[in-house]
Motif scaffolding. Structure first.
Motif, PDB file in Angstrom:
ATOM      1  N   VAL A  18      11.859   3.971   1.228  1.00 19.57           N
ATOM      2  CA  VAL A  18      13.153   3.940   0.545  1.00 19.57           C
ATOM      3  C   VAL A  18      13.043   3.116  -0.740  1.00 19.57           C
ATOM      4  CG1 VAL A  18      15.472   2.957   0.753  1.00 19.57           C
ATOM      5  CG2 VAL A  18      14.543   4.313   2.621  1.00 19.57           C
ATOM      6  N   ASP A  19      12.380   1.951  -0.637  1.00 21.66           N
ATOM      7  CA  ASP A  19      12.271   1.062  -1.798  1.00 21.66           C
ATOM      8  C   ASP A  19      11.454   1.692  -2.922  1.00 21.66           C
ATOM      9  OD1 ASP A  19      13.780  -0.814  -0.530  1.00 21.66           O
ATOM     10  OD2 ASP A  19      12.089  -2.095   0.061  1.00 21.66           O
ATOM     11  N   SER A  20      10.554   2.623  -2.546  1.00 19.97           N
ATOM     12  CA  SER A  20       9.779   3.248  -3.623  1.00 19.97           C
ATOM     13  C   SER A  20      10.346   4.621  -3.996  1.00 19.97           C
ATOM     14  CB  SER A  20       8.294   3.314  -3.239  1.00 19.97           C
ATOM     15  OG  SER A  20       8.154   3.829  -1.953  1.00 19.97           O
ATOM     16  N   GLY A  21      11.535   4.913  -3.500  1.00 16.77           N
ATOM     17  CA  GLY A  21      12.254   6.102  -3.969  1.00 16.77           C
ATOM     18  C   GLY A  21      12.051   7.353  -3.141  1.00 16.77           C
ATOM     19  N   VAL A  22      11.332   7.251  -2.001  1.00 18.91           N
ATOM     20  CA  VAL A  22      11.148   8.434  -1.142  1.00 18.91           C
ATOM     21  C   VAL A  22      12.267   8.448  -0.114  1.00 18.91           C
ATOM     22  CG1 VAL A  22       9.623   9.593   0.512  1.00 18.91           C
ATOM     23  CG2 VAL A  22       8.667   8.445  -1.488  1.00 18.91           C
ATOM     24  N   LEU A  45       0.837  -1.204   0.000  1.00 21.66           N
ATOM     25  CA  LEU A  45       0.000   0.000   0.000  1.00 21.66           C
ATOM     26  C   LEU A  45       0.874   1.257   0.000  1.00 21.66           C
ATOM     27  CD1 LEU A  45      -2.792   1.363   0.221  1.00 21.66           C
ATOM     28  CD2 LEU A  45      -2.639   1.106   2.706  1.00 21.66           C
ATOM     29  N   VAL A  46       1.916   1.260   0.810  1.00 20.34           N
ATOM     30  CA  VAL A  46       2.806   2.434   0.862  1.00 20.34           C
ATOM     31  C   VAL A  46       3.401   2.687  -0.532  1.00 20.34           C
ATOM     32  CG1 VAL A  46       4.948   3.369   1.853  1.00 20.34           C
ATOM     33  CG2 VAL A  46       3.305   2.173   3.325  1.00 20.34           C
ATOM     34  N   GLY A  47       3.865   1.624  -1.178  1.00 24.18           N
ATOM     35  CA  GLY A  47       4.431   1.765  -2.530  1.00 24.18           C
ATOM     36  C   GLY A  47       3.408   2.327  -3.501  1.00 24.18           C
ATOM     37  N   ARG A  48       2.166   1.832  -3.396  1.00 24.05           N
ATOM     38  CA  ARG A  48       1.100   2.300  -4.310  1.00 24.05           C
ATOM     39  C   ARG A  48       0.793   3.770  -4.088  1.00 24.05           C
ATOM     40  NH1 ARG A  48      -1.770  -2.224  -3.301  1.00 24.05           N
ATOM     41  NH2 ARG A  48      -3.434  -1.240  -2.123  1.00 24.05           N
TER      42      ARG A  48
END
Ligand SMILES: NC(=O)c1ccc[n+]([C@@H]2O[C@H](COP(=O)([O-])OP(=O)(O)OC[C@H]3O[C@@H](n4cnc5c(N)ncnc54)[C@H](O)[C@@H]3O)[C@@H](O)[C@H]2O)c1
Length: 325
Positions: free
Chosen positions: A105-109, A57-60
């Protein structure tokens, strides 16, 4: 409009910060499981109901809203409960928080502001507490906040995450326009309980201890108006988005007020007597907790504007009278 992911944006301080973000031209996107927060408090951007632990959900959310930075308010924060149930505090304030930070971090933030607390210091060894004061928390709540601060430090080394840790002293007061405010259940904070006692919607106030080594014997704290606290987040965010590095900052005024001083100020501001009695000291309450606030003033060029006790009590009482959640 640049989107900021606000975990815990339905809570007391998170919702006020969403308002400040919106006023500064950002879109606050709230992720909240509503365990202690209120959907009605999310007014300045979307509410995504979900948990910190839900990494997909965080990634989305990051992808859909093109999130550029995040703020992490979502925690359990009752000291007494943490003593009775430490596992709950390590699970939510460390375990869930680490999953959230890694998903970011994994989604680039790579920019994160974290709500820490003066409870990381434990019993003060100096009159004013600066950021380099030893950190020896005396309850699981403070220990869990310190553990996540340390996780952030190591994630910054490993992943290039940039963080601002804000160690709040006592957040107090309510929105100046009465749009959001403090509605904790149970309420353990002095000022909302004082307001309820004055309004007749709560029990008479109990003052925990009048034999502390302070001028009037009651415990002394550093109260920071929630609007000033929210403003500090917006300035810290701007600094990080402009390339500023990792920082750990106290958020307080540098001025202490005793419990008896708060009662006197409230009686003057509200024109009413505060019904109260003196009880025993509460376990784990240090006599004095006051920030050395020099560093935040210097690094963020931030000054509290609404943290005088009259404004704090007036806004808190207006909210307790009119609150809509
Ligand atoms: N209120 C204070 O004086 C004070 C002082 C120092 C530090 N803090 C810290 O500031 C932060 C905000 O405090 P507050 O008073 O606004 O608390 P609050 O309880 O009003 O807000 C916390 C919000 O986080 C949400 N939440 C909790 N766990 C979650 C999870 N796993 N996933 C998704 N959402 C979750 C809750 O539903 C709530 O809306 C907390 O981290 C607290 O420890 C508060």
């Amino acid at each position: 409009m640049r989107a900021i992911l606000v975990a815990g944006g339905a809570g007391y301080i998170g919702s006020q910060t969403c308002k400040a973000l919106s006023q500064a031209g950002y879109l606050p996107v709230t992720l909240d499981n509503l365990s202690t927060g209120y959907a009605e408090a999310v007014k300045w951007g979307p509410l995504i109901e979900g948990d910190l632990r839900d990494v997909d959900l965080v990634g989305r959310i990051v992808r859909e809203h093109e999130v550029v930075a995040a703020m992490h308010f979502a925690a359990c924060s009752l000291v007494g409960e943490s003593v009775a149930n430490p596992a709950k505090y390590y699970d939510n304030n460390v375990g869930a928080a680490v999953l959230f930070a890694k998903a970011l971090v994994d989604s680039g933030v790579k920019a994160l502001i974290f709500s820490s607390t003066a409870a990381v210091y434990g019993n003060p060894e100096t009159e004013l507490i600066a950021e380099d004061h030893p950190t020896r928390p005396i309850n699981p709540y403070g220990a869990s906040k310190l553990a996540f601060e340390q996780a952030l430090y190591w994630m910054a080394q490993a992943h290039g995450l940039v963080y601002t840790v804000l160690r709040y002293f006592n957040a107090a007061g309510a929105d100046l326009d009465g749009e959001v405010g403090e509605s904790h259940e149970p309420e353990t904070h002095l000022i909302p309980n004082l307001c309820k006692a004055v309004l007749g919607t709560g029990k008479p106030l109990t003052v925990f201890g009048d034999d502390y080594p302070t001028a009037d014997g009651t415990a002394m704290r550093d109260y920071i108006h929630v609007v000033d606290l929210a403003a500090a987040h917006v300035v810290a965010l701007g600094r990080m988005l402009a390339g500023g590095g990792c920082e750990t900052l106290n958020v307080g005024t540098g001025q202490g007020v005793t419990v008896a001083g708060v009662i006197r100020a409230a009686e003057a501001a509200l024109g009413k007597t505060v019904p109260h009695s003196i009880g025993p000291r509460r376990a784990g309450d240090p006599p004095v907790l006051v920030a050395d606030a020099a560093r935040i003033r210097r690094i963020l060029d931030w000054e509290p504007r609404y943290s005088d006790m009259e404004t704090i009590v007036r806004t808190a009482a207006a909210w307790q009278r009119d609150r809509f959640y």
